[in-house]
Design a protein around this motif. Structure first.
Motif, PDB file in Angstrom:
ATOM      1  N   ARG A 286      20.075 -38.614 -55.856  1.00 53.75           N
ATOM      2  CA  ARG A 286      19.264 -37.412 -55.640  1.00 53.75           C
ATOM      3  C   ARG A 286      19.047 -37.222 -54.141  1.00 53.75           C
ATOM      4  N   TRP A 287      19.097 -35.999 -53.675  1.00 50.53           N
ATOM      5  CA  TRP A 287      18.976 -35.651 -52.252  1.00 50.53           C
ATOM      6  C   TRP A 287      17.941 -34.529 -52.206  1.00 50.53           C
ATOM      7  N   GLY A 288      16.681 -34.905 -52.279  1.00 50.43           N
ATOM      8  CA  GLY A 288      15.623 -33.888 -52.332  1.00 50.43           C
ATOM      9  C   GLY A 288      15.721 -33.070 -53.601  1.00 50.43           C
ATOM     10  N   THR A 289      15.894 -31.760 -53.423  1.00 51.76           N
ATOM     11  CA  THR A 289      15.917 -30.851 -54.576  1.00 51.76           C
ATOM     12  C   THR A 289      17.313 -30.668 -55.162  1.00 51.76           C
ATOM     13  N   VAL A 290      18.313 -31.328 -54.563  1.00 53.15           N
ATOM     14  CA  VAL A 290      19.697 -31.232 -55.071  1.00 53.15           C
ATOM     15  C   VAL A 290      20.231 -32.654 -55.251  1.00 53.15           C
ATOM     16  N   ASN A 302      21.798 -28.477 -58.567  1.00 51.56           N
ATOM     17  CA  ASN A 302      20.545 -27.969 -58.022  1.00 51.56           C
ATOM     18  C   ASN A 302      19.474 -28.215 -59.083  1.00 51.56           C
ATOM     19  N   TYR A 303      18.476 -29.048 -58.744  1.00 53.96           N
ATOM     20  CA  TYR A 303      17.446 -29.366 -59.742  1.00 53.96           C
ATOM     21  C   TYR A 303      16.468 -28.211 -59.959  1.00 53.96           C
ATOM     22  N   GLY A 304      16.639 -27.123 -59.230  1.00 53.02           N
ATOM     23  CA  GLY A 304      15.804 -25.949 -59.488  1.00 53.02           C
ATOM     24  C   GLY A 304      15.325 -25.263 -58.225  1.00 53.02           C
ATOM     25  N   GLN A 305      14.822 -26.055 -57.294  1.00 47.97           N
ATOM     26  CA  GLN A 305      14.233 -25.448 -56.095  1.00 47.97           C
ATOM     27  C   GLN A 305      15.149 -25.574 -54.872  1.00 47.97           C
ATOM     28  N   GLY A 306      16.372 -26.100 -55.071  1.00 50.87           N
ATOM     29  CA  GLY A 306      17.269 -26.323 -53.938  1.00 50.87           C
ATOM     30  C   GLY A 306      17.729 -25.026 -53.287  1.00 50.87           C
ATOM     31  N   ARG A 307      18.137 -25.119 -52.023  1.00 47.96           N
ATOM     32  CA  ARG A 307      18.708 -23.979 -51.302  1.00 47.96           C
ATOM     33  C   ARG A 307      20.199 -24.257 -51.128  1.00 47.96           C
ATOM     34  N   ASP A 310      20.974 -26.854 -48.587  1.00 44.30           N
ATOM     35  CA  ASP A 310      20.781 -28.253 -49.011  1.00 44.30           C
ATOM     36  C   ASP A 310      22.081 -28.776 -49.639  1.00 44.30           C
TER      37      ASP A 310
END
Ligand SMILES: Cc1cc2nc3c(=O)[nH]c(=O)nc-3n(C[C@H](O)[C@H](O)[C@H](O)COP(=O)(O)OP(=O)(O)OC[C@H]3O[C@@H](n4cnc5c(N)ncnc54)[C@H](O)[C@@H]3O)c2cc1C
Length: 337
Positions: A286-290, A302-307, A310
Motif C-alpha cells: 500500500r502506498w497511501g491511498t493507492v 486506487n483505494y478510493g481517495q487516490g489522485r 499518486d
C-alpha cells in the motif's frame, strides 16, 4: 450537439479518479462527432477521445473537450459458408459484443471475454488475453481524421498491430477517432485452450468438450478470480506491458533467478512484469491511498481517495526498483491524460 461544461469524469474512468473536463460531449454518430470536432477546431480547443475509460489515467483536470464515443450498432456486412464480417459501432461495449458473437456461434473473440471497455478502443492497443489478440479477428476500421474531419479506412496492415500496440499509439497517436470496426469471425471455430490453465479449468467447471460458451465462461471465471473488479476497487488492468528482453539478457537473468519464465517472441524473450514487480517486494504493498494489488502485482489500484499523480509516483517507484534489481525497463500500458 450537446456540450456540457466542467463535467466530472469520476464515473467514466475505472480508476475512479475525480477530475473534470472543461467541456464534455457524448456522440452517437459520425455526423455528431464531426460537428463537435469542428466546434473544437474553430475555438482551438484540444480534444481527448474517451471510450469506457478502462485504460486511462487522469493526472489533472482537462482544459479542453472530452468526447465520449457512443456510436452503436452491429451489422453483418458479409457472410460466406465459413465466416461473417461484422461491422460494430465503436461505442458498443466490448464484452457485450463478445457475448453476441458467442450466442451467434461465431468464433474468434471468446478468449477476449470480460475485457472492459469499448469496441472502438480495442484496436488502439490491440487488446489481448489468453493467447488471442484483436488483430487475429480484425478486418478493417473506419475513423475520422481529427485534422480534416474526413473519413479514413484502415486495413490490418495500416493498423501496424504489435504487442499491446498499433499505429494509433505510434505515428497516428491522437489523430483519428475510430467510429466502426469490422471483425472477421469464423463459423467453424477453432478453440485456443493452450494458454495457462484454460483447458484444465474448462473441465473443472464441468464442460466435457470445448464450445464457444464453455471457453467464454471459463475465461470469465479465471479473470474474475485473478483480477480486481473496477466497480469495487479502482484500477485499469495491467499497468505495465510485459517486457521483451534479448536472449542474452534473459539467460543471464535466468542464471540468477531460476524461477523466471520466458516466452519466445520474434523480438526476443517476453518475461512477466508481474514476476519482476513481485520479486522487488511490491506485491500487495500500500502506498497511501493507492497501491499494488495483492493477487496481481501488475495491477495498480486506487483505494478510493487516490489522485492520478499518486499512481504516477507509485508506478515510477516500481519501475525504478525493477530497473535497479533486474536492469529491465518497464513500459507503461495505460494512457496518461
Ligand atoms: C480490470 C481490467 C482488466 C483488463 N484486462 C485487459 C486485458 O486482458 N487485455 C487488454 O488488452 N486490456 C485489458 N484492460 C485494458 C482495457 O480494458 C483495454 O485497453 C480497453 O480496450 C480500453 O477500452 P476503453 O473503451 O475503456 O478505452 P479508454 O480507456 O476510454 O481509452 C483508451 C485509449 O484509447 C483511446 N480511444 C478510446 N476509444 C477510442 C476511439 N473510438 N477512437 C480513438 N481512440 C480511442 C483513448 O483516447 C485512450 O487513449 C483491462 C482493464 C481493466 C480495468
Amino acid at each position: 450537439m450537446q456540450i456540457q461544461e466542467d463535467f466530472s469524469l469520476r464515473q467514466l474512468n475505472t480508476f475512479g479518479l475525480d477530475q473534470c473536463a472543461r467541456f464534455f460531449s457524448e456522440v452517437y454518430s459520425t455526423e455528431d462527432l464531426t460537428e463537435v470536432l469542428r466546434w473544437c477546431d474553430e475555438r482551438a480547443i484540444p480534444v481527448w477521445v474517451l471510450g469506457g475509460g478502462s485504460n486511462v489515467l487522469l493526472t489533472s483536470d482537462l482544459e479542453g473537450m472530452v468526447i465520449k464515443i457512443g456510436i452503436k450498432g452491429r451489422e453483418v456486412v458479409e457472410e460466406t459458408e465459413d465466416h461473417v464480417l461484422v461491422r460494430v459501432g465503436a461505442g458498443e461495449n466490448w464484452h457485450e459484443f463478445v457475448m453476441f458473437a458467442v450466442a451467434k456461434g461465431w468464433g474468434g473473440v471468446e478468449n477476449l471475454s470480460l475485457i472492459p471497455g469499448t469496441v472502438g478502443a480495442a484496436p488502439i492497443q490491440n487488446i489481448g488475453a489468453y493467447g488471442v489478440e484483436v488483430k487475429d479477428v480484425f478486418h478493417s476500421l473506419e475513423a475520422i481524421d481529427k485534422k480534416t474531419t474526413s473519413l479514413v479506412f484502415f486495413d490490418s496492415k495500416g493498423c501496424a498491430f504489435g504487442y499491446r500496440d498499433s499505429y494509433f499509439k505510434g505515428q497516428g497517436k491522437n489523430r483519428y477517432v475510430i467510429c466502426y470496426v469490422t471483425f472477421k469471425l469464423s463459423k467453424s471455430p477453432v478453440y485456443n485452450l493452450t494458454y495457462g490453465n484454460v483447458e484444465d479449468m474448462l473441465h473443472e467447471l464441468g464442460y466435457v468438450e470445448p464450445s464457444l460458451t464453455a471457453v467464454s465462461e471459463t475465461i470469465s471465471f479465471i479473470r474474475r478470480q485473478k483480477l480486481p473488479d473496477p466497480s469495487r476497487i479502482g484500477n485499469a488492468g495491467s499497468f505495465f506491458k510485459n517486457p521483451v528482453v534479448s536472449l542474452a539478457q534473459y539467460q543471464s537473468l535466468k542464471d540468477n533467478h531460476p524461477t523466471l519464465q520466458g516466452f519466445p517472441t520474434k523480438d526476443g524473450m517476453k518475461i512477466a512484469a508481474a514476476w519482476l514487480i513481485e520479486h522487488c517486494g511490491w506485491k500487495g504493498k500500500r502506498w497511501g491511498t493507492v497501491g499494488v494489488h495483492d493477487r496481481q502485482p501488475l495491477v495498480l489500484v486506487n483505494y478510493g481517495q487516490g489522485r492520478g499523480q499518486d499512481i504516477v509516483n507509485l508506478s515510477q517507484a516500481i519501475a525504478k526498483a525493477v530497473m535497479e534489481k533486474f536492469g529491465v525497463p518497464l513500459e507503461v500500458e495505460v494512457n496518461f491524460w
